[in-house]
Design a protein around this motif. Structure first.
Motif, PDB file in Angstrom:
ATOM      1  N   ASN A 182      16.445  50.369  53.442  1.00 63.86           N
ATOM      2  CA  ASN A 182      16.460  50.626  51.945  1.00 63.86           C
ATOM      3  C   ASN A 182      17.813  50.521  51.239  1.00 63.86           C
ATOM      4  O   ASN A 182      18.549  51.106  51.911  1.00 63.86           O
ATOM      5  CB  ASN A 182      15.347  51.882  51.622  1.00 63.86           C
ATOM      6  CG  ASN A 182      14.137  51.671  51.933  1.00 63.86           C
ATOM      7  OD1 ASN A 182      13.450  50.822  51.550  1.00 63.86           O
ATOM      8  ND2 ASN A 182      13.687  52.352  52.916  1.00 63.86           N
ATOM      9  N   PRO A 183      17.714  49.945  50.045  1.00 66.27           N
ATOM     10  CA  PRO A 183      18.698  50.095  49.395  1.00 66.27           C
ATOM     11  C   PRO A 183      19.187  51.663  48.990  1.00 66.27           C
ATOM     12  O   PRO A 183      18.217  52.565  49.116  1.00 66.27           O
ATOM     13  CB  PRO A 183      18.481  49.302  47.710  1.00 66.27           C
ATOM     14  CG  PRO A 183      16.911  49.380  47.898  1.00 66.27           C
ATOM     15  CD  PRO A 183      16.609  49.245  49.148  1.00 66.27           C
TER      16      PRO A 183
ATOM     17  N   ILE B  16      19.711  45.376  48.227  1.00 66.19           N
ATOM     18  CA  ILE B  16      18.933  45.274  49.437  1.00 66.19           C
ATOM     19  C   ILE B  16      19.267  44.477  50.690  1.00 66.19           C
ATOM     20  O   ILE B  16      19.751  43.576  50.612  1.00 66.19           O
ATOM     21  CB  ILE B  16      17.633  44.733  49.187  1.00 66.19           C
ATOM     22  CG1 ILE B  16      16.742  45.100  47.798  1.00 66.19           C
ATOM     23  CG2 ILE B  16      16.616  44.592  50.430  1.00 66.19           C
ATOM     24  CD1 ILE B  16      15.815  44.321  47.349  1.00 66.19           C
ATOM     25  N   THR B  17      19.826  45.265  51.763  1.00 67.20           N
ATOM     26  CA  THR B  17      20.617  44.915  52.817  1.00 67.20           C
ATOM     27  C   THR B  17      19.804  43.925  53.730  1.00 67.20           C
ATOM     28  O   THR B  17      20.233  43.200  54.511  1.00 67.20           O
ATOM     29  CB  THR B  17      21.134  46.073  53.755  1.00 67.20           C
ATOM     30  OG1 THR B  17      20.308  46.868  54.057  1.00 67.20           O
ATOM     31  CG2 THR B  17      22.165  46.588  52.827  1.00 67.20           C
ATOM     32  N   CYS B  18      18.221  44.009  53.689  1.00 63.09           N
ATOM     33  CA  CYS B  18      17.573  43.113  54.697  1.00 63.09           C
ATOM     34  C   CYS B  18      17.133  41.811  53.975  1.00 63.09           C
ATOM     35  O   CYS B  18      16.647  41.741  52.862  1.00 63.09           O
ATOM     36  CB  CYS B  18      16.146  44.238  54.966  1.00 63.09           C
ATOM     37  SG  CYS B  18      15.095  43.265  55.698  1.00 63.09           S
ATOM     38  N   PRO B  19      17.594  40.920  54.749  1.00 65.71           N
ATOM     39  CA  PRO B  19      17.082  39.589  54.275  1.00 65.71           C
ATOM     40  C   PRO B  19      15.842  39.406  53.931  1.00 65.71           C
ATOM     41  O   PRO B  19      15.475  38.817  52.953  1.00 65.71           O
ATOM     42  CB  PRO B  19      17.648  38.457  55.407  1.00 65.71           C
ATOM     43  CG  PRO B  19      18.515  39.390  56.295  1.00 65.71           C
ATOM     44  CD  PRO B  19      18.009  40.889  56.033  1.00 65.71           C
TER      45      PRO B  19
ATOM     46  N   ALA C  70      11.558  38.755  49.918  1.00 72.14           N
ATOM     47  CA  ALA C  70       9.983  39.043  49.155  1.00 72.14           C
ATOM     48  C   ALA C  70      10.437  39.064  47.574  1.00 72.14           C
ATOM     49  O   ALA C  70       9.234  38.912  47.000  1.00 72.14           O
ATOM     50  CB  ALA C  70       9.988  40.462  49.832  1.00 72.14           C
ATOM     51  N   LEU C  71      11.609  39.086  46.961  1.00 70.53           N
ATOM     52  CA  LEU C  71      11.536  39.048  45.747  1.00 70.53           C
ATOM     53  C   LEU C  71      11.752  37.886  45.030  1.00 70.53           C
ATOM     54  O   LEU C  71      11.978  38.077  43.537  1.00 70.53           O
ATOM     55  CB  LEU C  71      12.613  40.303  45.472  1.00 70.53           C
ATOM     56  CG  LEU C  71      12.503  41.489  45.623  1.00 70.53           C
ATOM     57  CD1 LEU C  71      13.671  42.613  45.224  1.00 70.53           C
ATOM     58  CD2 LEU C  71      11.218  42.130  45.133  1.00 70.53           C
ATOM     59  N   ILE C  72      11.896  36.967  45.774  1.00 73.66           N
ATOM     60  CA  ILE C  72      12.106  35.506  45.288  1.00 73.66           C
ATOM     61  C   ILE C  72      10.757  34.659  45.273  1.00 73.66           C
ATOM     62  O   ILE C  72      10.371  34.613  46.298  1.00 73.66           O
ATOM     63  CB  ILE C  72      13.079  34.962  46.103  1.00 73.66           C
ATOM     64  CG1 ILE C  72      14.543  35.743  46.227  1.00 73.66           C
ATOM     65  CG2 ILE C  72      13.354  33.361  45.754  1.00 73.66           C
ATOM     66  CD1 ILE C  72      15.418  35.168  47.375  1.00 73.66           C
TER      67      ILE C  72
END
Ligand code: FE2
Length: 261
Positions: A6-7, A186-189, A194-196
Motif C-alpha cells: 500500500n502507499p 502506489i508501488t504496485c503496478p 487499476a486507477l487508469i
C-alpha cells in the motif's frame, strides 16, 4: 495475486492525505453507540436527470473534448454495488477548478462547473458525460512541484454513508502519469493500473455534425454564478453527442480492490 504494498499513509505526494489519515490511536465504541441502517438510502437526495452530464450545466457547451466515463462498481466478491451514490469532481479543460483553494489563475469555463453525480443501477453500472480535464502543476507538502496528470476525483458510497471512499481516475496513454506523484505513491503496478481508465472505442460516439452554432453566452462580467437549474429550454437543445468513451471499473475492497486516498 495478492497485493500487499500500500502507499504509505500521509504520503507527501498527496497534498491532502495528511488531512485524511488518523493521527491518534483508534477508540473502541460499543455497537450500541451507533445508529444502524441497512444500505445507503438516497431517496432524499436523488440525483436529477442531468446531474450525470457535466456538459449540460451551463448555458452552452463547455470547452474541451467531450468524454463518456463509465463502468461498474463491485464489491470484493465481484457483486454489483447497487443504487449507490457516485460523485465526481474535476478541473476544466485548462486545468482550473472553480474552488477558492485553486489559486492557479488558470481560465475558468463559464459553461463548466466540474462536478456531477449519479446512482449506480441494478448492475452497479454508472455513466457520466463530461470533458477531459486538463493537467495542472501542484505543489506538495515537502515543497516539491510536479504536474498532476489529467484525473477525475471519484467519491463512492458503499454500504453506508460512513463507508464513503474517494479515489482518482487517470487516462490511458497519458504521458504525464509516469510523472504524477500521487499515482506513483502506489508501488504496485497493478494498483496503479487499476486507477487508469481504458479508452473504450466501442462505446465512443462519432458524429460529424451537430446543431448550428449559437452566439457565446459569456457576459464578460467575470462574476461567477451558481449553475442554473436546467429546467430551461436550452437544456433540451440538440447537441452533437460525439464523445470519447473511457471505461473505469471500481472494486471497493479485497486484494484486487481499487486504491483509495
Ligand atoms: Fe485534482
Amino acid at each position: 495475486m495478492i497485493r500487499n504494498v500500500n502507499p504509505p499513509l500521509a504520503d507527501s505526494s498527496s497534498a491532502v492525505s495528511l488531512l485524511r489519515v488518523p493521527v491518534k490511536p483508534p477508540v473502541h465504541l460499543d455497537r450500541g453507540w451507533f445508529h444502524w441502517l441497512e444500505g445507503p438510502v438516497f431517496d432524499q437526495i436523488r440525483p436529477g436527470p442531468l446531474d450525470a452530464d457535466l456538459t449540460a450545466h451551463g448555458n452552452g457547451e463547455p470547452i474541451g473534448t467531450k468524454i463518456i466515463v463509465h463502468g461498474r462498481i463491485t464489491d470484493s466478491d465481484g457483486n454489483p454495488v447497487r443504487h449507490t451514490l457516485v460523485e465526481i469532481w474535476q478541473a476544466n479543460a485548462a486545468g482550473g477548478y472553480i474552488d477558492s483553494l485553486d489559486q492557479s489563475g488558470f481560465p475558468l469555463d463559464p459553461n463548466f462547473f466540474g462536478a456531477g453525480r449519479c446512482l449506480t443501477d441494478h448492475n452497479g453500472y454508472y455513466r457520466f458525460i463530461t470533458i477531459r480535464p486538463g493537467p495542472y502543476p501542484a505543489m506538495f507538502r515537502d515543497g516539491g512541484r510536479a504536474w498532476r496528470a489529467s484525473h477525475i476525483h471519484f467519491s463512492i458510497f458503499g454500504s453506508s454513508a460512513s463507508s464513503r471512499l474517494i479515489t482518482q481516475m487517470f487516462f490511458e496513454g497519458d504521458a504525464l502519469i509516469k510523472h504524477d506523484r500521487l499515482i506513483n505513491s502506489i508501488t504496485c503496478p497493478l494498483g496503479r493500473d487499476a486507477l487508469i481508465a481504458k479508452l473504450d472505442i466501442d462505446n465512443t460516439i462519432s458524429e460529424s455534425f451537430g446543431p448550428p452554432r449559437t452566439r457565446p453566452t459569456l457576459d464578460g462580467s467575470g462574476v461567477l454564478v451558481d449553475p442554473p437549474a436546467r429546467s430551461d429550454a436550452n437544456a433540451l437543445l440538440p447537441r452533437n453527442p460525439s464523445a470519447l468513451a473511457y471505461r473505469f471499473d471500481i472494486r471497493l475492497r479485497g486484494p484486487r480492490g481499487t486504491y483509495f486516498e
